[in-house]
Design a protein around this motif. Structure first.
Motif, PDB file in Angstrom:
ATOM      1  N   PRO A  68       1.887   4.460   0.654  1.00  0.00           N
ATOM      2  CA  PRO A  68       2.149   2.943   0.421  1.00  0.00           C
ATOM      3  C   PRO A  68       0.930   1.948  -0.091  1.00  0.00           C
ATOM      4  O   PRO A  68      -0.067   2.494   0.454  1.00  0.00           O
ATOM      5  N   GLU A  69       1.235   0.884  -0.770  1.00  0.00           N
ATOM      6  CA  GLU A  69       0.118   0.121  -1.308  1.00  0.00           C
ATOM      7  C   GLU A  69       0.345  -1.321  -0.726  1.00  0.00           C
ATOM      8  O   GLU A  69       1.324  -1.902  -0.975  1.00  0.00           O
ATOM      9  N   VAL A  70      -0.682  -1.781  -0.115  1.00  0.00           N
ATOM     10  CA  VAL A  70      -0.368  -3.274   0.444  1.00  0.00           C
ATOM     11  C   VAL A  70      -0.966  -4.078  -0.793  1.00  0.00           C
ATOM     12  O   VAL A  70      -1.817  -3.787  -1.393  1.00  0.00           O
ATOM     13  N   VAL A  71       0.222  -4.866  -1.192  1.00  0.00           N
ATOM     14  CA  VAL A  71      -0.037  -5.558  -2.472  1.00  0.00           C
ATOM     15  C   VAL A  71      -0.189  -7.034  -2.163  1.00  0.00           C
ATOM     16  O   VAL A  71      -0.585  -7.939  -2.997  1.00  0.00           O
ATOM     17  N   ARG A  72      -0.009  -7.508  -0.972  1.00  0.00           N
ATOM     18  CA  ARG A  72      -0.659  -8.841  -0.619  1.00  0.00           C
ATOM     19  C   ARG A  72      -0.871  -8.715   0.935  1.00  0.00           C
ATOM     20  O   ARG A  72      -0.044  -8.251   1.870  1.00  0.00           O
ATOM     21  N   ASP A  73      -1.991  -9.242   1.293  1.00  0.00           N
ATOM     22  CA  ASP A  73      -2.429  -9.384   2.683  1.00  0.00           C
ATOM     23  C   ASP A  73      -2.982 -10.839   3.006  1.00  0.00           C
ATOM     24  O   ASP A  73      -3.992 -11.119   2.447  1.00  0.00           O
ATOM     25  N   GLN A  74      -2.495 -11.658   3.681  1.00  0.00           N
ATOM     26  CA  GLN A  74      -2.758 -13.130   3.919  1.00  0.00           C
ATOM     27  C   GLN A  74      -2.496 -13.340   5.498  1.00  0.00           C
ATOM     28  O   GLN A  74      -1.576 -14.177   5.916  1.00  0.00           O
ATOM     29  N   GLY A  75      -3.190 -12.588   6.065  1.00  0.00           N
ATOM     30  CA  GLY A  75      -3.372 -12.997   7.767  1.00  0.00           C
ATOM     31  C   GLY A  75      -2.217 -12.302   8.328  1.00  0.00           C
ATOM     32  O   GLY A  75      -1.927 -11.147   8.426  1.00  0.00           O
ATOM     33  N   ALA A  76      -1.270 -13.280   8.436  1.00  0.00           N
ATOM     34  CA  ALA A  76      -0.113 -12.921   9.430  1.00  0.00           C
ATOM     35  C   ALA A  76       1.298 -12.422   8.320  1.00  0.00           C
ATOM     36  O   ALA A  76       2.186 -12.279   8.694  1.00  0.00           O
ATOM     37  N   VAL A  77       0.724 -12.433   7.198  1.00  0.00           N
ATOM     38  CA  VAL A  77       1.970 -11.940   6.111  1.00  0.00           C
ATOM     39  C   VAL A  77       1.353 -10.755   5.315  1.00  0.00           C
ATOM     40  O   VAL A  77       0.225 -10.754   4.839  1.00  0.00           O
ATOM     41  N   ILE A  78       1.892  -9.787   5.506  1.00  0.00           N
ATOM     42  CA  ILE A  78       1.737  -8.370   4.588  1.00  0.00           C
ATOM     43  C   ILE A  78       2.904  -8.062   3.842  1.00  0.00           C
ATOM     44  O   ILE A  78       3.882  -7.824   4.186  1.00  0.00           O
ATOM     45  N   VAL A  79       2.617  -7.676   2.608  1.00  0.00           N
ATOM     46  CA  VAL A  79       3.613  -6.927   1.683  1.00  0.00           C
ATOM     47  C   VAL A  79       3.189  -5.695   1.301  1.00  0.00           C
ATOM     48  O   VAL A  79       2.093  -5.595   0.721  1.00  0.00           O
ATOM     49  N   VAL A  80       4.108  -4.799   1.499  1.00  0.00           N
ATOM     50  CA  VAL A  80       3.836  -3.229   1.296  1.00  0.00           C
ATOM     51  C   VAL A  80       4.673  -2.760   0.349  1.00  0.00           C
ATOM     52  O   VAL A  80       5.948  -2.848   0.416  1.00  0.00           O
ATOM     53  N   ASP A  81       4.133  -1.992  -0.873  1.00  0.00           N
ATOM     54  CA  ASP A  81       4.907  -1.454  -1.710  1.00  0.00           C
ATOM     55  C   ASP A  81       4.942  -0.069  -1.645  1.00  0.00           C
ATOM     56  O   ASP A  81       4.222   0.885  -1.486  1.00  0.00           O
ATOM     57  N   ALA A  82       6.199   0.421  -1.354  1.00  0.00           N
ATOM     58  CA  ALA A  82       6.594   2.076  -0.828  1.00  0.00           C
ATOM     59  C   ALA A  82       6.518   2.927  -2.158  1.00  0.00           C
ATOM     60  O   ALA A  82       6.582   3.937  -1.906  1.00  0.00           O
ATOM     61  N   LYS A  83       6.608   2.399  -3.185  1.00  0.00           N
ATOM     62  CA  LYS A  83       6.764   3.140  -4.372  1.00  0.00           C
ATOM     63  C   LYS A  83       7.788   4.381  -4.245  1.00  0.00           C
ATOM     64  O   LYS A  83       7.464   5.598  -4.702  1.00  0.00           O
ATOM     65  N   ARG A  84       8.929   3.914  -3.851  1.00  0.00           N
ATOM     66  CA  ARG A  84      10.133   4.931  -3.815  1.00  0.00           C
ATOM     67  C   ARG A  84       9.907   5.973  -2.704  1.00  0.00           C
ATOM     68  O   ARG A  84      10.454   6.958  -2.910  1.00  0.00           O
ATOM     69  N   GLY A  85       8.798   5.817  -1.858  1.00  0.00           N
ATOM     70  CA  GLY A  85       8.622   6.860  -0.892  1.00  0.00           C
ATOM     71  C   GLY A  85       9.532   7.020   0.132  1.00  0.00           C
ATOM     72  O   GLY A  85      10.560   6.201   0.422  1.00  0.00           O
ATOM     73  N   MET A  86       9.642   8.133   0.894  1.00  0.00           N
ATOM     74  CA  MET A  86      10.372   8.294   2.132  1.00  0.00           C
ATOM     75  C   MET A  86      10.593   7.209   3.031  1.00  0.00           C
ATOM     76  O   MET A  86       9.514   6.728   3.611  1.00  0.00           O
ATOM     77  N   GLY A  87      11.715   6.739   3.052  1.00  0.00           N
ATOM     78  CA  GLY A  87      11.950   5.289   3.737  1.00  0.00           C
ATOM     79  C   GLY A  87      11.511   5.093   5.152  1.00  0.00           C
ATOM     80  O   GLY A  87      10.805   4.207   5.585  1.00  0.00           O
ATOM     81  N   GLN A  88      11.999   6.302   6.139  1.00  0.00           N
ATOM     82  CA  GLN A  88      11.536   6.252   7.461  1.00  0.00           C
ATOM     83  C   GLN A  88       9.961   6.272   7.616  1.00  0.00           C
ATOM     84  O   GLN A  88       9.517   5.683   8.494  1.00  0.00           O
ATOM     85  N   HIS A  89       9.352   7.233   6.692  1.00  0.00           N
ATOM     86  CA  HIS A  89       7.857   7.312   6.695  1.00  0.00           C
ATOM     87  C   HIS A  89       7.119   6.059   6.129  1.00  0.00           C
ATOM     88  O   HIS A  89       6.460   5.603   6.769  1.00  0.00           O
ATOM     89  N   MET A  90       7.593   5.430   5.177  1.00  0.00           N
ATOM     90  CA  MET A  90       7.017   4.083   4.650  1.00  0.00           C
ATOM     91  C   MET A  90       7.166   3.013   5.608  1.00  0.00           C
ATOM     92  O   MET A  90       6.265   2.265   5.713  1.00  0.00           O
TER      93      MET A  90
END
Length: 176
Positions: A68-90
């Protein structure tokens, strides 16, 4: 009806997922989640999902061992792109990041996007509560035909948008 030990089901699920391309670690996370869903009474999100998962992996709709790739990290807000990875793992990787941030800063909102099916959402509330945190989890399902009928209706007009929350408790997570 035949019954199988949870450990046997989990081993079978791990074997199938590994044969479909998942690493042993990822296969273990997904298998444990699926069996956990069955044990929690949510069979719709249990080992019965395996045929679809294997099919989606083989067709390239799900991607095994994705990073997974962190595409936004603004302190208390994190957006992660899983790139269609296995959901439970991501979802676990994203939640681990969110738990660490919440413990360091007092709160954290994590958004996980482009993930394969994450399974039973209640497991993530329980996981965060077991780490000593209150949590609320929302899922926005957008990739299938509406299946939920409105009150009084007979035909599906809405998609499922599950919600789960839990608080840490003295004897384990307290689902809300």
């Amino acid at each position: 009806m035949e019954r199988y030990a949870a450990e046997a089901l989990e081993g079978m699920a791990r074997t199938l997922l590994a044969a479909a391309g998942c690493s042993e670690a990822e296969a273990g996370i997904v298998a444990a989640h699926l069996v956990g869903a069955n044990l929690a009474g949510h069979d719709s999100h249990g080992v019965g999902m395996l045929p679809a998962y294997v099919d989606f992996l083989r067709r390239g709709l799900y991607v095994a061992d994705q990073t997974p790739e962190v595409v936004r990290d603004q302190g208390a807000v994190i957006v992660v792109d899983a790139k269609r990875g296995m959901g439970q793992h991501m979802a676990k990787l994203a939640l681990d990041r969110g738990i660490a941030r919440a413990k360091a800063q007092g709160a954290c909102v994590v958004a996980l996007r482009e993930s394969a099916h994450i399974g039973r959402i209640g497991a993530y509330s329980e996981y965060a509560a077991a780490a000593g945190l209150a949590s609320a989890h929302f899922v926005n399902v957008v990739d299938h035909t509406p299946v939920v009928a409105p009150y009084g209706g007979s035909d599906g007009r809405f998609i499922t948008n599950p919600f789960s929350a839990a608080l840490p408790g003295a004897d384990g997570p307290e689902p809300l």
